[in-house]
Design a protein around this motif. Structure first.
Motif, PDB file in Angstrom:
ATOM      1  N   ARG A 145      31.562  51.089  33.523  1.00 25.62           N
ATOM      2  CA  ARG A 145      32.732  52.271  33.234  1.00 25.62           C
ATOM      3  C   ARG A 145      32.174  53.609  33.566  1.00 25.62           C
ATOM      4  O   ARG A 145      31.071  53.731  32.991  1.00 25.62           O
ATOM      5  N   ILE A 146      32.927  54.560  33.944  1.00 25.26           N
ATOM      6  CA  ILE A 146      32.748  56.008  34.033  1.00 25.26           C
ATOM      7  C   ILE A 146      33.836  56.461  33.442  1.00 25.26           C
ATOM      8  O   ILE A 146      35.098  56.737  33.957  1.00 25.26           O
ATOM      9  N   GLY A 147      33.974  56.742  32.303  1.00 31.54           N
ATOM     10  CA  GLY A 147      34.994  57.211  31.261  1.00 31.54           C
ATOM     11  C   GLY A 147      36.189  55.966  31.299  1.00 31.54           C
ATOM     12  O   GLY A 147      35.536  54.898  31.095  1.00 31.54           O
ATOM     13  N   PRO A 148      37.319  56.400  31.714  1.00 33.29           N
ATOM     14  CA  PRO A 148      38.373  55.521  31.710  1.00 33.29           C
ATOM     15  C   PRO A 148      38.399  54.683  32.957  1.00 33.29           C
ATOM     16  O   PRO A 148      39.082  53.537  33.007  1.00 33.29           O
ATOM     17  N   VAL A 149      37.367  54.811  33.810  1.00 31.68           N
ATOM     18  CA  VAL A 149      37.541  54.190  35.170  1.00 31.68           C
ATOM     19  C   VAL A 149      36.571  53.014  35.271  1.00 31.68           C
ATOM     20  O   VAL A 149      35.595  53.109  34.821  1.00 31.68           O
ATOM     21  N   VAL A 150      37.161  52.041  35.442  1.00 31.83           N
ATOM     22  CA  VAL A 150      36.484  50.542  35.526  1.00 31.83           C
ATOM     23  C   VAL A 150      35.893  50.327  36.914  1.00 31.83           C
ATOM     24  O   VAL A 150      36.576  50.451  37.744  1.00 31.83           O
ATOM     25  N   ILE A 151      34.596  50.137  36.839  1.00 28.61           N
ATOM     26  CA  ILE A 151      33.974  49.678  37.977  1.00 28.61           C
ATOM     27  C   ILE A 151      33.882  48.130  38.229  1.00 28.61           C
ATOM     28  O   ILE A 151      33.016  47.814  37.800  1.00 28.61           O
ATOM     29  N   HIS A 152      34.824  47.764  39.336  1.00 27.21           N
ATOM     30  CA  HIS A 152      34.982  46.207  39.494  1.00 27.21           C
ATOM     31  C   HIS A 152      33.891  45.699  40.485  1.00 27.21           C
ATOM     32  O   HIS A 152      33.629  46.289  41.501  1.00 27.21           O
ATOM     33  N   THR A 153      33.131  44.767  40.233  1.00 27.25           N
ATOM     34  CA  THR A 153      32.066  44.105  40.960  1.00 27.25           C
ATOM     35  C   THR A 153      32.760  43.697  42.631  1.00 27.25           C
ATOM     36  O   THR A 153      32.227  44.173  43.364  1.00 27.25           O
ATOM     37  N   TYR A 154      33.996  42.964  42.288  1.00 30.66           N
ATOM     38  CA  TYR A 154      34.404  42.671  43.721  1.00 30.66           C
ATOM     39  C   TYR A 154      34.799  43.871  44.472  1.00 30.66           C
ATOM     40  O   TYR A 154      34.285  43.693  45.851  1.00 30.66           O
ATOM     41  N   THR A 155      35.355  45.061  43.882  1.00 29.23           N
ATOM     42  CA  THR A 155      35.903  45.992  44.702  1.00 29.23           C
ATOM     43  C   THR A 155      34.462  46.831  45.285  1.00 29.23           C
ATOM     44  O   THR A 155      34.470  47.362  46.246  1.00 29.23           O
ATOM     45  N   VAL A 156      33.510  46.775  44.494  1.00 33.51           N
ATOM     46  CA  VAL A 156      32.219  47.460  44.890  1.00 33.51           C
ATOM     47  C   VAL A 156      31.632  46.695  46.098  1.00 33.51           C
ATOM     48  O   VAL A 156      31.187  47.281  47.147  1.00 33.51           O
ATOM     49  N   SER A 197      33.099  36.887  49.209  1.00 37.08           N
ATOM     50  CA  SER A 197      32.908  35.595  48.524  1.00 37.08           C
ATOM     51  C   SER A 197      31.923  35.765  47.040  1.00 37.08           C
ATOM     52  O   SER A 197      32.123  35.207  46.272  1.00 37.08           O
ATOM     53  N   LEU A 198      30.835  36.734  47.315  1.00 37.18           N
ATOM     54  CA  LEU A 198      30.113  37.058  45.996  1.00 37.18           C
ATOM     55  C   LEU A 198      30.912  37.596  45.130  1.00 37.18           C
ATOM     56  O   LEU A 198      30.542  37.453  44.020  1.00 37.18           O
ATOM     57  N   GLY A 199      31.609  38.686  45.565  1.00 38.27           N
ATOM     58  CA  GLY A 199      32.497  39.444  44.842  1.00 38.27           C
ATOM     59  C   GLY A 199      33.674  38.531  44.025  1.00 38.27           C
ATOM     60  O   GLY A 199      33.859  38.474  42.788  1.00 38.27           O
ATOM     61  N   CYS A 200      33.984  37.421  44.712  1.00 39.85           N
ATOM     62  CA  CYS A 200      35.088  36.435  44.051  1.00 39.85           C
ATOM     63  C   CYS A 200      34.063  35.659  43.031  1.00 39.85           C
ATOM     64  O   CYS A 200      34.667  35.281  42.038  1.00 39.85           O
ATOM     65  N   LEU A 201      32.979  35.268  43.371  1.00 40.60           N
ATOM     66  CA  LEU A 201      32.192  34.491  42.305  1.00 40.60           C
ATOM     67  C   LEU A 201      31.849  35.235  41.027  1.00 40.60           C
ATOM     68  O   LEU A 201      32.004  34.853  39.886  1.00 40.60           O
ATOM     69  N   MET A 202      31.718  36.522  41.291  1.00 37.31           N
ATOM     70  CA  MET A 202      31.479  37.366  40.040  1.00 37.31           C
ATOM     71  C   MET A 202      32.746  37.706  39.458  1.00 37.31           C
ATOM     72  O   MET A 202      32.669  38.102  38.163  1.00 37.31           O
ATOM     73  N   SER A 203      33.826  37.600  39.923  1.00 39.39           N
ATOM     74  CA  SER A 203      35.140  38.087  39.593  1.00 39.39           C
ATOM     75  C   SER A 203      35.847  36.897  38.933  1.00 39.39           C
ATOM     76  O   SER A 203      37.089  37.161  38.581  1.00 39.39           O
ATOM     77  N   ARG A 204      35.537  35.936  39.283  1.00 39.81           N
ATOM     78  CA  ARG A 204      36.337  34.662  38.686  1.00 39.81           C
ATOM     79  C   ARG A 204      37.471  34.512  39.673  1.00 39.81           C
ATOM     80  O   ARG A 204      38.732  33.814  39.249  1.00 39.81           O
ATOM     81  N   CYS A 205      37.579  34.750  40.983  1.00 33.66           N
ATOM     82  CA  CYS A 205      38.646  34.556  41.683  1.00 33.66           C
ATOM     83  C   CYS A 205      38.278  33.601  42.898  1.00 33.66           C
ATOM     84  O   CYS A 205      37.100  33.369  43.263  1.00 33.66           O
ATOM     85  N   GLY A 206      39.171  32.948  43.323  1.00 35.06           N
ATOM     86  CA  GLY A 206      38.734  31.790  44.637  1.00 35.06           C
ATOM     87  C   GLY A 206      38.236  30.861  44.001  1.00 35.06           C
ATOM     88  O   GLY A 206      37.220  30.232  44.870  1.00 35.06           O
ATOM     89  N   TYR A 207      38.374  30.583  42.663  1.00 36.82           N
ATOM     90  CA  TYR A 207      37.513  29.131  42.259  1.00 36.82           C
ATOM     91  C   TYR A 207      37.998  27.969  42.827  1.00 36.82           C
ATOM     92  O   TYR A 207      39.174  27.698  43.155  1.00 36.82           O
ATOM     93  N   GLY A 208      37.099  27.087  42.725  1.00 38.32           N
ATOM     94  CA  GLY A 208      37.427  25.857  43.236  1.00 38.32           C
ATOM     95  C   GLY A 208      38.310  24.682  42.458  1.00 38.32           C
ATOM     96  O   GLY A 208      38.532  24.923  41.379  1.00 38.32           O
TER      97      GLY A 208
END
Length: 179
Positions: free
Chosen positions: A7-18, A130-141
């Motif tokens: 986080r940078i102050g109130p801003v969350v840095i999401h792995t998937y977005t990065v 897909s790596l971002g999905c794995l890290m963020s728990r989306c696209g699970y099987g």
């Protein structure tokens, strides 16, 4: 799993977005480099990528709204608010490819050359997404009965978007392998 990098102050840095942003930058840099190597204007090549990105965002949002029309029919003001979340990757591809071809035509760049660059950029983007999905728990099987029936690479205990951990097929790893 690492859904947030920090986080940078109130801003969350999401792995998937990065990771998706890295994929976009790789694509834009690859297009600019091709423009340099072909003695053409690199800015025109970057414009092609930006037009494709805009087409992908529009197509991804349109597909997301269509899939979730039961919600959006009652909240029409949210249909264009991409920043609230909600893009469908199928729609992003369906909008991005025509955007790429349109951008090539508008900027006078050969579309075959653009597709040549994208032939390796799209798989890299797929792997990063897909790596971002794995890290963020989306696209699970799909859940499986027991891990004993599958090798470790095929299935493992993974959480879904609600945090429920269960034995599941590693759909993100399959997508990365396909990339």
């Amino acid at each position: 799993m690492l859904p947030e990098l920090g986080r940078i102050g109130p801003v969350v840095i999401h792995t998937y977005t990065v990771l998706l942003d890295v994929a976009f930058l790789v694509g834009l840099i690859a297009l600019a480099r091709r423009g340099l190597h072909t003695d053409q204007n690199p800015a025109a090549w970057v414009d092609v990528g930006l037009i494709a990105l805009l087409g992908g965002i529009m197509g991804g949002r349109a597909a997301h709204v269509a899939v979730h029309w039961s919600y959006f029919s009652n909240h029409l003001g949210e249909t264009y608010r991409v920043w609230l979340g909600g893009l469908d990757w199928h729609g992003a591809v369906a909008g991005g490819i025509p955007g790429l071809l349109l951008g090539a035509r508008l900027r006078g760049v050969g579309w075959v050359d653009v597709l040549d660059v994208m032939s390796w950029v799209l798989p890299v983007g797929s792997i990063l997404g897909s790596l971002g999905c794995l890290m963020s728990r989306c696209g699970y099987g799909r859940e499986v009965a027991t891990l004993a029936d599958y090798p470790l690479v095929i299935a493992s205990e993974l959480p879904d978007i609600y945090g429920i951990v269960a034995p599941r097929l590693n759909s993100q790893l399959f997508a990365m392998a396909a990339g």
